[in-house]
Design a protein around this motif. Structure first.
Motif, PDB file in Angstrom:
ATOM      1  N   HIS A 153       0.865  -1.151   0.007  1.00  0.00           N
ATOM      2  CA  HIS A 153      -0.188   0.027  -0.029  1.00  0.00           C
ATOM      3  C   HIS A 153       0.897   1.267  -0.002  1.00  0.00           C
ATOM      4  CE1 HIS A 153      -3.554  -2.213   2.140  1.00  0.00           C
ATOM      5  NE2 HIS A 153      -3.306  -2.637   0.767  1.00  0.00           N
ATOM      6  N   HIS A 154       0.507   2.276  -0.642  1.00  0.00           N
ATOM      7  CA  HIS A 154       0.894   3.698  -0.512  1.00  0.00           C
ATOM      8  C   HIS A 154       2.477   3.557  -0.257  1.00  0.00           C
ATOM      9  CE1 HIS A 154       0.059   2.896   3.892  1.00  0.00           C
ATOM     10  NE2 HIS A 154      -0.998   2.771   3.490  1.00  0.00           N
ATOM     11  N   ALA A 155       3.220   3.110  -1.342  1.00  0.00           N
ATOM     12  CA  ALA A 155       4.430   2.439  -1.029  1.00  0.00           C
ATOM     13  C   ALA A 155       5.405   3.789  -1.023  1.00  0.00           C
ATOM     14  CB  ALA A 155       4.992   1.484  -2.382  1.00  0.00           C
ATOM     15  N   SER A 156       5.234   4.926  -1.589  1.00  0.00           N
ATOM     16  CA  SER A 156       6.131   6.213  -1.256  1.00  0.00           C
ATOM     17  C   SER A 156       5.435   7.198  -0.493  1.00  0.00           C
ATOM     18  CB  SER A 156       6.520   6.716  -2.781  1.00  0.00           C
ATOM     19  OG  SER A 156       7.093   5.747  -3.663  1.00  0.00           O
ATOM     20  N   ARG A 157       4.798   6.793   0.307  1.00  0.00           N
ATOM     21  CA  ARG A 157       3.954   7.958   1.320  1.00  0.00           C
ATOM     22  C   ARG A 157       4.983   8.443   2.124  1.00  0.00           C
ATOM     23  NH1 ARG A 157      -1.608   6.585   4.187  1.00  0.00           N
ATOM     24  NH2 ARG A 157      -0.497   5.638   5.695  1.00  0.00           N
ATOM     25  N   SER A 158       5.953   7.553   2.509  1.00  0.00           N
ATOM     26  CA  SER A 158       6.897   8.087   3.749  1.00  0.00           C
ATOM     27  C   SER A 158       8.226   8.439   3.164  1.00  0.00           C
ATOM     28  CB  SER A 158       7.058   7.038   4.455  1.00  0.00           C
ATOM     29  OG  SER A 158       7.632   5.696   3.774  1.00  0.00           O
ATOM     30  N   VAL A 200       3.114  -9.560  -5.307  1.00  0.00           N
ATOM     31  CA  VAL A 200       3.036  -9.483  -6.616  1.00  0.00           C
ATOM     32  C   VAL A 200       2.923  -7.901  -6.950  1.00  0.00           C
ATOM     33  CG1 VAL A 200       1.911 -11.693  -6.999  1.00  0.00           C
ATOM     34  CG2 VAL A 200       0.393  -9.873  -6.514  1.00  0.00           C
ATOM     35  N   GLY A 201       2.860  -7.069  -5.906  1.00  0.00           N
ATOM     36  CA  GLY A 201       3.055  -5.897  -6.662  1.00  0.00           C
ATOM     37  C   GLY A 201       2.699  -4.618  -5.560  1.00  0.00           C
ATOM     38  N   PHE A 202       2.522  -3.417  -6.181  1.00  0.00           N
ATOM     39  CA  PHE A 202       2.210  -2.402  -5.120  1.00  0.00           C
ATOM     40  C   PHE A 202       0.883  -1.305  -5.859  1.00  0.00           C
ATOM     41  CE2 PHE A 202       6.577  -0.909  -6.603  1.00  0.00           C
ATOM     42  CZ  PHE A 202       5.999  -0.313  -7.830  1.00  0.00           C
ATOM     43  N   GLU A 203       0.237  -0.624  -4.968  1.00  0.00           N
ATOM     44  CA  GLU A 203      -0.539   0.192  -5.384  1.00  0.00           C
ATOM     45  C   GLU A 203       0.049   1.329  -6.153  1.00  0.00           C
ATOM     46  OE1 GLU A 203      -3.791   0.608  -1.832  1.00  0.00           O
ATOM     47  OE2 GLU A 203      -2.162   2.053  -1.942  1.00  0.00           O
ATOM     48  N   GLY A 204      -0.480   1.409  -7.628  1.00  0.00           N
ATOM     49  CA  GLY A 204       0.165   2.493  -8.599  1.00  0.00           C
ATOM     50  C   GLY A 204      -0.491   3.825  -8.227  1.00  0.00           C
ATOM     51  N   ALA A 205      -1.738   3.554  -8.106  1.00  0.00           N
ATOM     52  CA  ALA A 205      -2.434   4.828  -7.483  1.00  0.00           C
ATOM     53  C   ALA A 205      -2.992   4.449  -5.951  1.00  0.00           C
ATOM     54  CB  ALA A 205      -3.659   5.157  -8.580  1.00  0.00           C
ATOM     55  N   PRO A 206      -2.329   5.088  -4.925  1.00  0.00           N
ATOM     56  CA  PRO A 206      -2.799   5.025  -3.758  1.00  0.00           C
ATOM     57  C   PRO A 206      -4.293   5.628  -3.682  1.00  0.00           C
ATOM     58  CG  PRO A 206      -1.421   6.776  -3.855  1.00  0.00           C
ATOM     59  CD  PRO A 206      -1.639   6.067  -5.224  1.00  0.00           C
ATOM     60  N   GLY A 207      -5.051   5.418  -2.460  1.00  0.00           N
ATOM     61  CA  GLY A 207      -6.153   5.929  -2.034  1.00  0.00           C
ATOM     62  C   GLY A 207      -6.179   7.211  -1.502  1.00  0.00           C
ATOM     63  N   HIS A 208      -6.849   7.831  -0.695  1.00  0.00           N
ATOM     64  CA  HIS A 208      -7.213   9.185  -0.130  1.00  0.00           C
ATOM     65  C   HIS A 208      -7.040  10.274  -1.375  1.00  0.00           C
ATOM     66  CE1 HIS A 208      -6.920   7.205   3.669  1.00  0.00           C
ATOM     67  NE2 HIS A 208      -5.609   7.034   3.456  1.00  0.00           N
TER      68      HIS A 208
END
Length: 502
Positions: free
Chosen positions: A219-224, A251-259
């Motif tokens: 989730h939101h991999a670059s939020r931090s 298998v992956g990450f959120e390309g487009a995070p929420g919020h």
């Protein structure tokens, strides 16, 4: 004989009374509105006239089915740790009953969704004894939406992740076992030894060895992350290590995070307060030749998704849209739990925001052989090595949830070479990845209710992948986001199709 598609008033009234009992005020208000979508723009995905190799007109065949694997309910609560065991209180972080989320997911055209609540001390027991029975009720009340069981996993040494459990009779016990054994926040008192990368790898290996295999998506991999190419809790090395340990689980990450509704209340899009999203997409995805391309360039099957991360709707002071209101993850699958998980596991996915388009198909072909997103086509260098890329998309044929009629202004074809595993496990670039073609409205042709673009990759002499993105904007590359309305900045991305040369 009563038409099975006609709503029975008595049954409808009973359903709404049950919603009042099990879901509270939020669901009651939602149930008072029509439950069958918001017009033509949000029709049943089974109505699509052609999807995938299986043909059309058969409900058993695969279709593009929109969903959301990151949705919070009132069970994202708080714990009073002054007591032993800790006492759980609902609604401290997210506020909606599980069934409310399911109703709104249905209203905004989703075929599937997943309850992903936060963990905490002894949360595994809360999930098992309190939240799971509510999920079972919600499945009965909103059967049109397949509702997966899982959680927002407190991943050791990393930020949150989806932990999606396959649908089966012992799904609640399977999640309980994984959360109790591996979630870093579940022990009470706290155990610092749970918050290590070694524990994360142990978790992934345990998941891989299960007979019914779960899915794990960051989730939101670059939020931090504090800057472009400078990472926080989630790093390229950790993604590689986890994917190596369990390539069919992680298998992956959120390309487009929420919020994504943050700017509507003066906040950062995605909650990315350190370094912003670009066009609503995480920098790991949005930067051509960036980390996603670096992973794909190693030949990894690493996919992107798009979610709501719904906690509190922006009209109530939150930063969120309802599930499906703005972001959708489209999976090529039958309408059953197993095939949707199979589609997510194997990359039969495209993602979009604001319902800019309704369908997207990308294929690569050579001498009669064809591969779609998530698949591989093999080309022999002893013959003709041109590869034909075909892009098909269906524009929105009505209004989106904001009452807009968005239009695609450009479609980009992005190609990168697959050169094998990198010796530098911190690498976040693939310098071979380029936008090889940009297509405007004059470049695509109408074919039925779809638009078609074709491009030939000449004399392909090495392994590569091709992926597609499109936008409602004039931006050549997605710009860093500010306080612009998310509805004015819409994008879609496909997952890649692979070409292998032998």
């Amino acid at each position: 004989m009563k038409d099975k598609n006609t709503e029975d008033p008595e049954r409808s009234a009973l359903s709404r009374r049950r919603l009042v009992k099990f879901a509270g005020v939020g669901a009651t208000l939602a149930a008072a509105a029509p439950l069958v979508g918001a017009g033509a723009a949000f029709g049943n995905e089974d109505d699509d006239d052609r999807r995938g190799p299986g043909g059309s007109g058969d409900s058993r065949r695969r279709a593009w089915r929109a969903g959301d694997h990151h949705v919070h309910s009132e069970y994202s609560g708080s714990f009073d740790t002054t007591k032993n065991p800790p006492v759980f209180k609902k609604g401290a972080d997210a506020v909606y009953p599980i069934v409310t989320n399911a109703i709104m997911a249905k209203n905004f055209g989703l075929s599937w969704a997943m309850c992903t609540d936060h963990g905490g001390p002894t949360h595994s027991k809360v999930n098992l004894e309190q939240a799971y029975p509510d999920l079972l009720r919600s499945r009965v009340l909103v059967p049109e939406v397949l509702q997966f069981w899982g959680m927002e996993f407190d991943a050791p040494a990393l930020d949150h992740h989806t932990l999606m459990i396959p649908h089966h009779t012992d799904e609640a016990r399977q999640l309980f076992e994984l959360e109790q054994r591996f979630a870093k926040l579940d022990p009470f008192p706290a155990d610092p030894g749970r918050d290590t990368e070694a524990k994360m790898v142990e978790f992934l290996k345990a998941a891989k060895d299960m007979r019914r295999k779960p899915l794990v998506i960051a989730h939101h991999a670059s939020r931090s992350a504090p800057g472009l190419g400078v990472y926080g809790q989630d790093t390229p090395r950790e993604f590689r290590n986890g994917n190596d340990a369990a390539p069919d689980i992680y298998v992956g990450f959120e390309g487009a995070p929420g919020h994504q509704a943050g700017p509507l209340n003066g906040g950062a899009r995605g909650g990315y307060g350190n370094y912003p999203t670009h066009g609503g997409f995480d920098q790991m995805t949005a930067r051509v030749g960036g980390l996603w391309d670096a992973l794909l360039g190693e030949g990894r099957r690493w996919w992107i998704t798009a979610t709501s991360d719904s906690h509190v709707h922006w009209t109530r002071g939150g930063s969120d849209f309802w599930p499906g209101e703005y972001s959708k993850t489209h999976v090529l699958a039958r309408q059953d739990y197993a095939d949707i998980m199979d589609g997510l596991r194997n990359g039969r996915i495209w993602v979009g925001t604001g319902d800019l388009i309704r369908t997207l198909d990308v294929t690569a072909s050579n001498r009669g052989d064809v591969a779609s997103v998530g698949e591989t086509i093999t080309v022999t260098n002893r013959g003709r090595t041109d590869v034909e890329i075909e892009i098909r998309f269906r524009p929105l044929d009505g209004e989106n949830a904001n009452g807009d009629r968005p239009e695609v202004r450009r479609v980009d074809l992005i190609v990168g070479k697959i050169t094998g595993r990198s010796e530098d496990r911190d690498s976040d670039t693939n310098p071979t990845t380029k936008v090889v073609a940009r297509f405007g409205r004059r470049d695509w042709r109408k074919q039925g209710d779809e638009y078609v673009v074709k491009h030939t990759l000449r004399d392909v002499d090495g392994d590569l992948y091709a992926r597609v993105r499109g936008t409602s904007t004039d931006e050549a590359e997605p710009l860093a986001d500010g306080l612009e309305s998310p509805w004015d900045d819409l994008w879609f991305y496909s997952n890649p199709v692979f070409v292998k040369v032998r």
